[in-house]
Structure formats: C-alpha cells, structure tokens
Design a protein around this motif. Structure first.
Motif, PDB file in Angstrom:
ATOM      1  N   ASP A  51       0.847  -1.193   0.000  1.00  0.00           N
ATOM      2  CA  ASP A  51       0.000   0.000   0.000  1.00  0.00           C
ATOM      3  C   ASP A  51       0.891   1.256   0.000  1.00  0.00           C
ATOM      4  OD1 ASP A  51      -2.407   1.493   0.297  1.00  0.00           O
ATOM      5  OD2 ASP A  51      -1.857   1.778   2.398  1.00  0.00           O
ATOM      6  N   SER A  54       0.612   4.135   2.710  1.00  0.00           N
ATOM      7  CA  SER A  54       1.139   3.720   4.030  1.00  0.00           C
ATOM      8  C   SER A  54       2.655   3.631   3.985  1.00  0.00           C
ATOM      9  CB  SER A  54       0.648   2.332   4.459  1.00  0.00           C
ATOM     10  OG  SER A  54      -0.669   2.214   4.262  1.00  0.00           O
ATOM     11  N   VAL A  60       8.346   5.431   5.400  1.00  0.00           N
ATOM     12  CA  VAL A  60       9.427   6.430   5.278  1.00  0.00           C
ATOM     13  C   VAL A  60       9.169   7.580   6.275  1.00  0.00           C
ATOM     14  CG1 VAL A  60      10.667   7.965   3.678  1.00  0.00           C
ATOM     15  CG2 VAL A  60       9.731   5.800   2.845  1.00  0.00           C
ATOM     16  N   TYR A 175      15.933  14.180  -6.425  1.00  0.00           N
ATOM     17  CA  TYR A 175      16.320  12.891  -6.999  1.00  0.00           C
ATOM     18  C   TYR A 175      15.535  12.738  -8.300  1.00  0.00           C
ATOM     19  CZ  TYR A 175      18.064  11.872  -2.298  1.00  0.00           C
ATOM     20  OH  TYR A 175      18.755  11.899  -1.109  1.00  0.00           O
ATOM     21  N   VAL A 232      22.210   8.147  -5.486  1.00  0.00           N
ATOM     22  CA  VAL A 232      22.295   7.621  -4.126  1.00  0.00           C
ATOM     23  C   VAL A 232      22.203   6.103  -4.106  1.00  0.00           C
ATOM     24  CG1 VAL A 232      19.805   7.847  -3.665  1.00  0.00           C
ATOM     25  CG2 VAL A 232      21.396   7.874  -1.757  1.00  0.00           C
ATOM     26  N   GLN A 235      20.830   2.031   0.686  1.00  0.00           N
ATOM     27  CA  GLN A 235      21.272   1.162   1.786  1.00  0.00           C
ATOM     28  C   GLN A 235      22.662   1.544   2.272  1.00  0.00           C
ATOM     29  OE1 GLN A 235      19.547  -0.928   3.646  1.00  0.00           O
ATOM     30  NE2 GLN A 235      17.818  -0.191   2.448  1.00  0.00           N
ATOM     31  N   LYS A 283      11.831   8.354   9.369  1.00  0.00           N
ATOM     32  CA  LYS A 283      12.232   7.007   9.775  1.00  0.00           C
ATOM     33  C   LYS A 283      13.726   6.918  10.072  1.00  0.00           C
ATOM     34  CE  LYS A 283      10.516   2.922  10.513  1.00  0.00           C
ATOM     35  NZ  LYS A 283       9.588   2.391   9.575  1.00  0.00           N
ATOM     36  N   TYR A 287      15.883   5.115  12.984  1.00  0.00           N
ATOM     37  CA  TYR A 287      17.020   4.203  12.760  1.00  0.00           C
ATOM     38  C   TYR A 287      18.252   4.686  13.532  1.00  0.00           C
ATOM     39  CZ  TYR A 287      14.526   2.359   8.555  1.00  0.00           C
ATOM     40  OH  TYR A 287      13.625   1.815   7.683  1.00  0.00           O
ATOM     41  N   TYR A 358      18.422  18.768   3.487  1.00  0.00           N
ATOM     42  CA  TYR A 358      19.865  18.509   3.476  1.00  0.00           C
ATOM     43  C   TYR A 358      20.575  19.181   4.665  1.00  0.00           C
ATOM     44  CZ  TYR A 358      19.928  16.489  -1.338  1.00  0.00           C
ATOM     45  OH  TYR A 358      19.768  15.725  -2.462  1.00  0.00           O
ATOM     46  N   TYR A 390      25.355  14.505   9.941  1.00  0.00           N
ATOM     47  CA  TYR A 390      25.982  13.632   8.934  1.00  0.00           C
ATOM     48  C   TYR A 390      25.946  14.273   7.552  1.00  0.00           C
ATOM     49  CZ  TYR A 390      26.823   9.704   5.794  1.00  0.00           C
ATOM     50  OH  TYR A 390      27.345   8.887   4.808  1.00  0.00           O
ATOM     51  N   SER A 392      26.875  12.984   3.626  1.00  0.00           N
ATOM     52  CA  SER A 392      27.303  11.845   2.805  1.00  0.00           C
ATOM     53  C   SER A 392      28.656  12.135   2.201  1.00  0.00           C
ATOM     54  CB  SER A 392      26.293  11.605   1.679  1.00  0.00           C
ATOM     55  OG  SER A 392      25.137  11.021   2.196  1.00  0.00           O
TER      56      SER A 392
HETATM   57  N1  CAA Z   1       3.351   0.323   4.769  1.00  0.00           N
HETATM   58  C1  CAA Z   1       4.056   0.718   5.844  1.00  0.00           C
HETATM   59  N2  CAA Z   1       5.403   0.526   5.962  1.00  0.00           N
HETATM   60  C2  CAA Z   1       6.021  -0.108   4.948  1.00  0.00           C
HETATM   61  C3  CAA Z   1       5.327  -0.580   3.813  1.00  0.00           C
HETATM   62  C4  CAA Z   1       3.920  -0.347   3.744  1.00  0.00           C
HETATM   63  N3  CAA Z   1       3.193  -0.684   2.699  1.00  0.00           N
HETATM   64  N4  CAA Z   1       6.210  -1.192   2.994  1.00  0.00           N
HETATM   65  C5  CAA Z   1       7.431  -1.098   3.595  1.00  0.00           C
HETATM   66  N5  CAA Z   1       7.311  -0.446   4.763  1.00  0.00           N
HETATM   67  C6  CAA Z   1       8.348  -0.095   5.722  1.00  0.00           C
HETATM   68  C7  CAA Z   1       9.494  -1.060   5.816  1.00  0.00           C
HETATM   69  O1  CAA Z   1       9.166  -2.163   6.607  1.00  0.00           O
HETATM   70  C8  CAA Z   1      10.572  -0.167   6.423  1.00  0.00           C
HETATM   71  O2  CAA Z   1      10.339  -0.024   7.803  1.00  0.00           O
HETATM   72  P1  CAA Z   1      11.266  -0.792   8.892  1.00  0.00           P
HETATM   73  O3  CAA Z   1      12.689  -0.402   8.612  1.00  0.00           O
HETATM   74  O4  CAA Z   1      10.750  -0.286  10.196  1.00  0.00           O
HETATM   75  O5  CAA Z   1      11.029  -2.239   8.631  1.00  0.00           O
HETATM   76  C9  CAA Z   1      10.262   1.190   5.824  1.00  0.00           C
HETATM   77  O6  CAA Z   1       8.968   1.085   5.239  1.00  0.00           O
HETATM   78  C10 CAA Z   1      11.250   1.653   4.780  1.00  0.00           C
HETATM   79  O7  CAA Z   1      11.391   0.591   3.864  1.00  0.00           O
HETATM   80  P2  CAA Z   1      12.491   0.537   2.709  1.00  0.00           P
HETATM   81  O8  CAA Z   1      12.825  -0.879   2.471  1.00  0.00           O
HETATM   82  O9  CAA Z   1      12.054   1.313   1.533  1.00  0.00           O
HETATM   83  O10 CAA Z   1      13.644   1.288   3.436  1.00  0.00           O
HETATM   84  P3  CAA Z   1      15.001   1.802   2.990  1.00  0.00           P
HETATM   85  O11 CAA Z   1      15.797   1.707   4.212  1.00  0.00           O
HETATM   86  O12 CAA Z   1      15.514   1.139   1.761  1.00  0.00           O
HETATM   87  O13 CAA Z   1      14.749   3.363   2.651  1.00  0.00           O
HETATM   88  C11 CAA Z   1      14.686   5.127   1.030  1.00  0.00           C
HETATM   89  C12 CAA Z   1      14.212   3.759   1.427  1.00  0.00           C
HETATM   90  C13 CAA Z   1      14.171   6.128   2.042  1.00  0.00           C
HETATM   91  C14 CAA Z   1      14.119   5.481  -0.290  1.00  0.00           C
HETATM   92  C15 CAA Z   1      16.213   5.143   1.056  1.00  0.00           C
HETATM   93  O14 CAA Z   1      16.680   3.982   0.548  1.00  0.00           O
HETATM   94  C16 CAA Z   1      16.840   6.241   0.242  1.00  0.00           C
HETATM   95  O15 CAA Z   1      17.333   6.009  -0.818  1.00  0.00           O
HETATM   96  N6  CAA Z   1      16.868   7.498   0.741  1.00  0.00           N
HETATM   97  C17 CAA Z   1      17.558   8.604   0.118  1.00  0.00           C
HETATM   98  C18 CAA Z   1      18.955   8.734   0.682  1.00  0.00           C
HETATM   99  C19 CAA Z   1      18.927   8.966   2.154  1.00  0.00           C
HETATM  100  O16 CAA Z   1      18.186   9.766   2.661  1.00  0.00           O
HETATM  101  N7  CAA Z   1      19.761   8.236   2.897  1.00  0.00           N
HETATM  102  C20 CAA Z   1      19.835   8.386   4.329  1.00  0.00           C
HETATM  103  C21 CAA Z   1      21.246   8.339   4.836  1.00  0.00           C
HETATM  104  S1  CAA Z   1      22.274   9.442   3.860  1.00  0.00           S
HETATM  105  C22 CAA Z   1      21.847  10.986   4.398  1.00  0.00           C
HETATM  106  O17 CAA Z   1      21.196  11.119   5.374  1.00  0.00           O
HETATM  107  C23 CAA Z   1      22.300  12.167   3.596  1.00  0.00           C
HETATM  108  C24 CAA Z   1      21.138  12.756   2.884  1.00  0.00           C
HETATM  109  O18 CAA Z   1      20.465  13.606   3.440  1.00  0.00           O
HETATM  110  C25 CAA Z   1      20.828  12.282   1.562  1.00  0.00           C
END
Ligand code: CAA
Length: 476
Positions: A51, A54, A60, A175, A232, A235, A283, A287, A358, A390, A392
C-alpha cells in the motif's frame, strides 16, 4: 573554553509551494491516495511497497515536501532566512563579520551563494557588509555544521572583536522522478546567529575542539556537477550514516568524560536531555537514535530487559534478516519508545512536512523541537542537547550544547511550524506543476504563487559578459 560561544538565534524559510504525497488525516482508517501515489504506484521502484500511501507516510515517514517556486533557488531561500534573522534580532548588518553558507546546491561553480545572498541583503536593508567574509562550505548535509563550528572557533579566539558570525544552511533536495528516493526530497533554509554569550544555546567543549569528527571517503551519495539530481545508494548511505554516527558519538562521549562534561562511566544518551540527528526523513531519525541507544545500552540491565521483551538475543552470526528483525523489535520495545518520545521525537515532526532540506535538516529539527516544547510550555533552561550531523561522502560531527536562560524570548520568534501550518491550498502543487518545477533545474520559470515581500531570481544574464549570471531583487 574561556568564552561562552554558541547559537544566539535561528530563523527558517520554507517555500510556500509543496507537494502533498499523502494527506495526514486518514479517512475511514485509510490514507487517501493522492495524484502522486496513483502515478507512482505503477513505477517499478515502488513495485514491492504494498500500500503506497502507508509506505510513504508510515514506512518512510513523510506527508509533504517543499518545492521551490519558479522564482526561487538556494540563494533566495538563504536570503529569506537571513532577512528574518536580521529582522527578528534588530541586527545591524555591518556588525556581521562572517557569513558562511552550508549548501550542496549552489547556483554557481565559482561565485559563492554567500556573496549573492549578502548582495541581496545589502540592497534590501541599505547598509554595507563590505568588511564581511562570505564563503560557501560544501560537505553534503554537514556543510552548515562545519560553518557553525568554524564561526564558533573564530568567536572563541577573540579575533571576531565583537562581530557576529552567521551560518546559513540552504538546499534543494532532488532525486530523479519515479525513483524510490523521490519521496525524500525537500527544500528550505535556516540562518543561525553565532555569538559570544548566546541567548539560546552554548557549545560545551571545555578546552577541546567544539565537535568530535569522523570522516571517510565514501560513495553513498553524490551529485556530479553536470546533474541537478543526486545519485544515491540508499542502503549504503544509511549504513554509512549509522556507522560514522556511532563512532563520532562514542568519541564525543570519551572526550566529554575527559573534559568533565559527563561523569566517568556515564552514557552520552543518559546525559543529554534531547538528541538531534541529521534527518533526511522521519524514519531515519528512528534508525539513527535506536542504533545509538542500542550501542550505549548493550551490557546494561536495560538491554537485558529489552532482550526479554523481544524474546531472542541480539544475533551475532551475520544473519542480516534476523539482525533486521531484532532492530525492528528493539525500536518497538517499551524502553526505547520511552527514550525516543522523551528525547528525540518532537525534533522529527517538522520534517514530515519540510522533507529533506539537506544541510539545514538537523537545525530545522532543532527548531521543530524548540517550537513544539514552547507550545507545550516546557521549561528547557539548562537542558543539554546532543547533536549528530551527517554529510554523505562522508563526514560526521557530534557536539553538545546547553540551553541558555534567555531562550524563551528567542524561541518565541521562531515560526517554522507556523510557516508549515500556513501553507495553503494555493501552494499545493498539481503533479504536472511539481514535475515542471522539478525538471526546470537551475533556470527560472513561471511562478505558481505571485511573489510578495520576498527575494526572487529576477533574471539570468544572456550576453557575452553576463551569460548565466543571476540577478536577484526583493519584491515588495
Ligand atoms: N506500509 C508501511 N510501511 C512499509 C510498507 C507499507 N506498505 N512497505 C514497507 N514499509 C516499511 C518497511 O518495513 C521499512 O520499515 P522498517 O525499517 O521499520 O522495517 C520502511 O517502510 C522503509 O522501507 P524501505 O525498504 O524502503 O527502506 P530503505 O531503508 O531502503 O529506505 C529510502 C528507502 C528512504 C528510499 C532510502 O533507501 C533512500 O534512498 N533514501 C535517500 C537517501 C537517504 O536519505 N539516505 C539516508 C542516509 S544518507 C543521508 O542522510 C544524507 C542525505 O540527506 C541524503
């Protein structure tokens, strides 16, 4: 440290135009599907998200993000935050000796945003900043923290001779369309006044440097000069953030013990009243804070209690699935939830609507916390705030600061939440307008909301002597 140095005041600016990803209020227990969700539901990047509303709102943790209007860029946003800082604090602009701008979305490869901003400010206020040093600081999302630190050290050294420093964080997170990370975009600026005897927050550093620093050459996130959207590895970026965070905060804890800021054997998370961490999306705040608490609580009776609640010990055999399960259950544990709600959560609320801004995101988080506390009437005088910033690529900086007795007057002028509350339907973008503004890159385009009482990008030069030069003006 002989002198008391820190942040005297903060001012924010967020664009009035925004994209609603998911409306905050559910109808019949379900999130309403927006035009954005309907369109992205079909994109391969979101195939396994179930969904989608959600996933975005709960998974997120975002509802909306700011999108700069056709006449806005990182200079106009920075100038707007700076103008509010000057107005709120009756500053004389000639008393400002340094303006350091943290940005990873500058408008020019040579001329810093800082001098474009100072020029706009001088023209608007009519004074002179001729003896001010305006420079940009680039380190992804940590640029403004470096600015803050260098300004703090300049003032501490006595060389500022009573002048103020201003750190401005201004960024636009973009992005490519239809990617998973698209929902973590945003835009905004925060201006910070750095002074001796600050009214808001005083850095604690004994005779050491203000921050603990960890840096490592990493390729988690970058934006080549020819591109307006970032590349990006989601993970890797999260992993790099978490590992440098733990290392820098552990180093800060050791330093704080040796400086007598916290007692020997004490935990940093027990010795800070609030914790602020770089915040690309809600989120990530969960973390990062859970990684920190987990790291510090390991070996304590609290950890044993959490393990009991989880029902199995922390996996140590490299089983990633089991590790993820443990971490998730740790975040759901009673003890963690209590610490999170007391020390972290109020700082995360604004980001659900600003999106990732940012380098300003940790300071928007600070404002979110201070403004939410003010609404509740909490007395923060003397409280210790822990910061983890932080960037990157990668750089992590950790420091602590104490709330000062005059904080209430300063906080009463902050209006980040008010700006977000007052964004109205006029600023809510259609999917077409959002995509048009997203794709415009550095050029100027038609405004969605007619500019009023704000700095605008007036035009971009196109003659042989000013090709690409950006002209800014204030619209009354
Ligand atoms: N309903 C509710 N929750 C759901 C769902 C649904 N239908 N489907 C999945 N989820 C939950 C997952 O279970 C997960 O939660 P938990 O960790 O509690 O289990 C959550 O949604 C996120 O799931 P993802 O698998 O998508 O998580 P991800 O860790 O891969 O994050 C992303 C996805 C936010 C797109 C991330 O990968 C990303 O690319 N972000 C951009 C870069 C970024 O911000 N990085 C952060 C560190 S770097 C930084 O901070 C510098 C900067 O500003 C860029």
């Amino acid at each position: 440290m002989n002198k008391v140095v820190g942040i005297d005041a903060l001012a924010a600016y967020v664009p009035k135009t925004f994209l609603e990803l998911v409306p905050e209020k559910k109808v019949d227990g379900k999130y309403v599907e927006t035009e954005f969700c309907k369109s992205r539901r079909l994109a391969p990047a979101f195939e396994k998200c179930g969904d989608l509303p959600s996933y975005i709102a709960d998974g997120v943790g975002v509802y909306q993000f700011g999108v700069p209007d056709g006449h806005e860029d990182s200079v106009t946003m920075g100038a707007m935050a700076f103008k509010k800082l000057i107005d709120d604090n009756d500053l004389n602009i000639s008393d400002i000796g340094r303006v350091f701008v943290g940005t990873e979305t500058p408008v020019d490869n040579s001329k810093p945003n800082a001098i474009y901003i100072n020029g706009a400010i001088e023209r608007h206020f009519g004074g002179s900043m001729r003896n001010c040093t305006p420079v940009d600081m680039k380190f992804a999302c940590a640029g403004a923290t470096v600015a803050l630190e260098l300004l703090g050290e300049w003032i501490e050294s006595g060389k500022s001779k009573g002048r103020y420093g201003v750190a401005i964080a201004t960024d636009i997170s973009t992005y490519p369309l239809r990617t998973r990370e698209e929902v973590t975009q945003g835009a905004g600026a925060i201006a910070m006044l750095v002074s001796e005897n600050p009214r808001l927050l005083a850095f604690e550093n004994g005779s050491e440097e203000i921050t603990s620093t960890v840096s490592k050459d990493e390729k988690d996130f970058f934006r080549p000069v020819t591109q307006h959207t970032a590349v990006v590895d989601g993970q890797l970026s999260i992993g790099s953030y978490l590992s440098t965070c733990k290392e820098a905060l552990l180093d800060y804890r050791n330093k704080a013990v040796s400086q007598g800021i916290i007692a020997a054997g004490g935990l940093l998370t027990d010795n800070v009243d609030r914790l602020l961490l770089h915040l690309p999306f809600y989120k990530m705040g969960e973390y990062a804070s859970s990684a920190l608490f987990k790291n510090e609580w390991r070996g304590t009776s609290r950890f044993d209690e959490i393990v009991k609640e989880i029902g199995f010990p922390e996996p140590k055999n490299g089983d990633k699935v089991k590790e993820k399960d443990f971490e998730k259950k740790f975040r759901e544990s009673k003890i963690f939830k209590e610490a999170f709600s007391q020390k972290v959560e109020s700082g995360l609320l604004a980001s659900r609507r600003t999106g990732n801004i940012y380098t300003g995101s940790i300071y928007a988080s600070l404002m979110s916390m201070l403004e939410n506390d003010a609404r509740k009437g909490t007395d923060l005088n003397g409280k210790r705030f822990g910061f983890g910033s932080y960037g990157s690529g990668s750089l992590f900086k950790a420091f602590t600061a104490r709330i000062q007795p005059e904080f209430k007057e300063v906080v009463s002028k902050m209006d980040l939440l008010k700006q977000l509350d007052e964004r109205n339907s006029k600023g809510s973008l259609s999917l077409d307008d959002y995509e048009r503004l997203h794709e415009k890159g550095m050029v100027k385009s038609d405004s969605i909301i007619e500019p009023h009482q704000e700095f605008v990008l007036d035009r971009i030069g196109n003659t042989s002597l000013d090709s690409g030069y950006r002209y800014y003006r204030f619209v009354d």
